[in-house]
Design a protein around this motif. Structure first.
Motif, PDB file in Angstrom:
ATOM      1  N   PRO A 129     -20.258 -80.498   2.124  1.00  0.00           N
ATOM      2  CA  PRO A 129     -19.385 -79.646   1.450  1.00  0.00           C
ATOM      3  C   PRO A 129     -18.866 -79.279   0.469  1.00  0.00           C
ATOM      4  O   PRO A 129     -18.990 -78.822  -0.332  1.00  0.00           O
ATOM      5  CB  PRO A 129     -18.098 -79.505   2.820  1.00  0.00           C
ATOM      6  N   VAL A 130     -19.120 -80.626  -0.428  1.00  0.00           N
ATOM      7  CA  VAL A 130     -19.366 -81.004  -1.822  1.00  0.00           C
ATOM      8  C   VAL A 130     -20.009 -81.387  -2.866  1.00  0.00           C
ATOM      9  O   VAL A 130     -19.963 -81.565  -4.002  1.00  0.00           O
ATOM     10  CB  VAL A 130     -17.506 -82.214  -2.633  1.00  0.00           C
ATOM     11  N   ALA A 131     -20.899 -81.783  -2.520  1.00  0.00           N
ATOM     12  CA  ALA A 131     -22.287 -81.643  -2.609  1.00  0.00           C
ATOM     13  C   ALA A 131     -22.915 -80.671  -3.919  1.00  0.00           C
ATOM     14  O   ALA A 131     -22.761 -79.342  -3.899  1.00  0.00           O
ATOM     15  CB  ALA A 131     -23.635 -82.021  -2.399  1.00  0.00           C
ATOM     16  N   ARG A 132     -23.383 -81.234  -4.796  1.00  0.00           N
ATOM     17  CA  ARG A 132     -24.374 -79.468  -5.936  1.00  0.00           C
ATOM     18  C   ARG A 132     -25.458 -79.967  -5.064  1.00  0.00           C
ATOM     19  O   ARG A 132     -26.256 -80.420  -4.992  1.00  0.00           O
ATOM     20  CB  ARG A 132     -24.545 -80.749  -7.406  1.00  0.00           C
ATOM     21  N   MET A 133     -26.051 -78.227  -4.808  1.00  0.00           N
ATOM     22  CA  MET A 133     -26.963 -78.025  -3.765  1.00  0.00           C
ATOM     23  C   MET A 133     -28.076 -77.354  -4.797  1.00  0.00           C
ATOM     24  O   MET A 133     -27.523 -77.000  -5.527  1.00  0.00           O
ATOM     25  CB  MET A 133     -26.686 -77.156  -2.950  1.00  0.00           C
ATOM     26  N   ILE A 134     -29.186 -78.313  -5.239  1.00  0.00           N
ATOM     27  CA  ILE A 134     -30.364 -78.574  -6.249  1.00  0.00           C
ATOM     28  C   ILE A 134     -31.710 -77.569  -5.435  1.00  0.00           C
ATOM     29  O   ILE A 134     -32.018 -78.560  -4.189  1.00  0.00           O
ATOM     30  CB  ILE A 134     -30.608 -78.605  -7.094  1.00  0.00           C
ATOM     31  N   GLU A 168     -36.556 -67.086   0.741  1.00  0.00           N
ATOM     32  CA  GLU A 168     -36.322 -67.877  -0.372  1.00  0.00           C
ATOM     33  C   GLU A 168     -34.771 -67.116  -1.989  1.00  0.00           C
ATOM     34  O   GLU A 168     -34.345 -68.344  -2.258  1.00  0.00           O
ATOM     35  CB  GLU A 168     -37.821 -67.744  -1.399  1.00  0.00           C
ATOM     36  N   PHE A 169     -34.989 -66.054  -1.975  1.00  0.00           N
ATOM     37  CA  PHE A 169     -33.892 -65.630  -2.188  1.00  0.00           C
ATOM     38  C   PHE A 169     -32.315 -65.983  -1.791  1.00  0.00           C
ATOM     39  O   PHE A 169     -31.656 -66.373  -1.991  1.00  0.00           O
ATOM     40  CB  PHE A 169     -33.477 -64.210  -2.547  1.00  0.00           C
ATOM     41  N   ALA A 170     -32.063 -65.915  -0.465  1.00  0.00           N
ATOM     42  CA  ALA A 170     -30.935 -66.671   0.103  1.00  0.00           C
ATOM     43  C   ALA A 170     -30.673 -67.459  -0.431  1.00  0.00           C
ATOM     44  O   ALA A 170     -29.888 -67.958  -0.725  1.00  0.00           O
ATOM     45  CB  ALA A 170     -31.362 -65.928   1.716  1.00  0.00           C
ATOM     46  N   ILE A 171     -31.828 -68.250  -0.433  1.00  0.00           N
ATOM     47  CA  ILE A 171     -31.274 -69.960  -0.260  1.00  0.00           C
ATOM     48  C   ILE A 171     -31.093 -69.859  -2.497  1.00  0.00           C
ATOM     49  O   ILE A 171     -29.928 -70.528  -2.710  1.00  0.00           O
ATOM     50  CB  ILE A 171     -32.825 -70.875   0.005  1.00  0.00           C
ATOM     51  N   MET A 172     -31.895 -68.972  -2.867  1.00  0.00           N
ATOM     52  CA  MET A 172     -31.505 -69.152  -4.276  1.00  0.00           C
ATOM     53  C   MET A 172     -30.201 -69.211  -4.150  1.00  0.00           C
ATOM     54  O   MET A 172     -29.330 -69.583  -5.789  1.00  0.00           O
ATOM     55  CB  MET A 172     -32.623 -68.666  -5.129  1.00  0.00           C
ATOM     56  N   ARG A 173     -29.834 -67.873  -3.862  1.00  0.00           N
ATOM     57  CA  ARG A 173     -28.603 -67.066  -4.303  1.00  0.00           C
ATOM     58  C   ARG A 173     -27.886 -67.988  -4.113  1.00  0.00           C
ATOM     59  O   ARG A 173     -26.175 -67.848  -4.437  1.00  0.00           O
ATOM     60  CB  ARG A 173     -28.039 -65.486  -3.660  1.00  0.00           C
ATOM     61  N   ARG A 174     -27.277 -68.696  -3.113  1.00  0.00           N
ATOM     62  CA  ARG A 174     -26.274 -69.676  -2.442  1.00  0.00           C
ATOM     63  C   ARG A 174     -26.537 -70.912  -3.071  1.00  0.00           C
ATOM     64  O   ARG A 174     -25.167 -71.551  -3.279  1.00  0.00           O
ATOM     65  CB  ARG A 174     -26.261 -69.496  -0.832  1.00  0.00           C
ATOM     66  N   ALA A 175     -27.942 -71.176  -3.790  1.00  0.00           N
ATOM     67  CA  ALA A 175     -27.742 -72.964  -3.997  1.00  0.00           C
ATOM     68  C   ALA A 175     -27.307 -72.952  -5.825  1.00  0.00           C
ATOM     69  O   ALA A 175     -26.909 -71.762  -5.949  1.00  0.00           O
ATOM     70  CB  ALA A 175     -29.340 -72.802  -4.326  1.00  0.00           C
ATOM     71  N   ASP A 176     -26.625 -73.822  -6.379  1.00  0.00           N
ATOM     72  CA  ASP A 176     -26.320 -73.842  -7.502  1.00  0.00           C
ATOM     73  C   ASP A 176     -27.213 -74.331  -8.795  1.00  0.00           C
ATOM     74  O   ASP A 176     -26.791 -73.570  -9.469  1.00  0.00           O
ATOM     75  CB  ASP A 176     -25.715 -75.749  -7.687  1.00  0.00           C
ATOM     76  N   ALA A 177     -28.346 -74.237  -8.238  1.00  0.00           N
ATOM     77  CA  ALA A 177     -29.639 -74.397  -9.011  1.00  0.00           C
ATOM     78  C   ALA A 177     -30.762 -74.316  -8.449  1.00  0.00           C
ATOM     79  O   ALA A 177     -30.901 -74.490  -7.435  1.00  0.00           O
ATOM     80  CB  ALA A 177     -29.464 -75.238  -9.817  1.00  0.00           C
TER      81      ALA A 177
END
Length: 395
Positions: A129-134, A168-177
């Motif tokens: 839950p606190v990780a940086r998601m790339i 792909e876009f859904a993941i990109m919106r949620r990811a930190d980068a």
């Protein structure tokens, strides 16, 4: 610009990183594996504690798992998360247990590809839950699929592209980068998805000084045939370029390097002694250092093309289509010499480079300059170091 990472005290110290993909990279077999392998080693050079979760291993019987790749990465210091050799196919239950082994205080999680690590995004976010998601997109899957569908006139496939794009876009919106390998795709996403933070990583390739123009001969194609654009490219070249080229350069052979050559290609080679299907070659440098030119006649695809990178880094000019040239910062002069789309233009470009030493040497110099400016381990390390400072939003 990168957002500055403010360290969360809930994270483990030491920049712990988990990479999630379907399989372990096999850098001697395909370009995508070479890129991911380069990313892993860049993280290791910067003192990261790297773990790798190969999702596909949890759905395979014991005898089909890639033990060799697993042991190679363990030797480099990577923690490889796979089922035990005495365990059958545990599926998602085994994956959940592996995630629990890492614990919730992971610093950075890198799911790869929309169909692999991306498919597990919700599970990964819940576990860390606190990780940086790339999100490492590799090439944009929706773009590759869309081009293939339009080329084939397949309107049913075009509908399926919408699903891939949405995922792909859904993941990109949620990811930190989001990481992409092509500057072209970074610019595309800036327009299509301005709210996402998109980072372009220019991956390096091993380089070597080879022989000069007069000591080389033949032309070649490099590509794993498990990647469908490669098979289409070779068939197109043989049907539309090779007949004229073979007449104009009667002493030239066409060498094809890459695992998984289809039966039709082997049969074609049996009827044409100047067509040589080499299959998988462990030492790619040995082949590149003998060729005078390579070709990349791709009609569709996405991402920066590793076959072009490998060729230029070994001092071998590559004649390529506009699709293959995407993402490269070619000078107008270099582009004029090596980029062609119509069959006759491709033939003319190959003949000119193959028969004119001065032109060939000019392209070699320009190609090496491009590699040294943009595709070195040092450049990659600098970009990855900034990447590890991106703030995590916890989305």
């Amino acid at each position: 610009m990168f957002r500055v990472f403010r360290r969360n005290p809930e994270r483990l110290p030491g920049k712990s990183v988990l990479i999630v993909d379907c399989n372990f990279p096999r850098p001697l077999h395909d370009s995508g594996s070479m890129d991911l392998d380069a990313l892993i080693h860049s993280l290791l050079r910067q003192g990261c504690k790297v773990s790798f979760l190969a999702l596909g291993e949890y759905f395979l019987p014991r005898e089909q798992r890639d033990r060799n790749a697993r042991e190679e990465y363990r030797a480099f210091g990577v923690t490889c998360l796979t089922p035990g050799d005495d365990v059958a196919s545990p599926g998602w239950k085994g994956i959940e247990e592996a995630l629990q082994q890492i614990g919730p205080k992971l610093d950075t999680c890198i799911p790869c590809r929309v169909s692999c690590g991306g498919a597990a995004y919700d599970r990964l976010r819940a576990a860390f839950p606190v990780a940086r998601m790339i999100f490492y997109a590799c090439d944009l899957h929706f773009l590759r699929e869309e081009r293939a569908a339009r080329l084939a006139g397949d309107y049913t496939a075009l509908k399926a592209v919408e699903v891939t794009r949405d995922n792909e876009f859904a993941i990109m919106r949620r990811a930190d980068a989001t990481l992409v390998v092509s500057s072209y795709e970074k610019n595309l996403l800036r327009q299509e998805l301005p709210e996402a933070l998109v980072v372009h990583l220019a991956f390096p390739r091993p380089s070597a000084e080879g022989d000069g123009w007069d000591a080389r001969r033949d032309i070649g194609f490099i590509g794993n045939f498990g990647h469908r654009p490669n098979e289409d490219a070779v068939r197109y070249f043989l049907e539309h370029v090779w007949p004229d080229l073979a007449v104009r350069m009667p002493d030239c052979r066409f060498l094809i390097v890459g695992a998984g050559a289809p039966d039709w290609l082997t049969e074609w080679a049996e009827k044409d002694a100047r067509l040589v299907v080499l299959g998988h070659v462990p030492d790619l440098a040995a082949v590149l250092n003998s060729l005078r030119i390579t070709v990349a006649p791709l009609r569709y695809g996405a991402g920066t093309k590793g076959k072009v990178l490998s060729s230029l880094s070994h001092g071998v000019p590559c004649v390529m289509t506009s699709v293959a040239a995407e993402g490269f910062d070619f000078t107008p002069q270099l582009k004029e010499l090596v980029v062609a789309d119509l069959p006759q233009d491709v033939v003319d470009a190959i003949v000119a480079l193959y028969t004119q030493a001065s032109r060939w040497q000019m392209v070699v110099r320009h190609g090496r300059d491009l590699i040294l400016q943009n595709h070195t381990p040092e450049k990659l390390d600098a970009a990855v170091a900034q990447l590890l400072r991106i703030d995590a939003a916890g989305r």
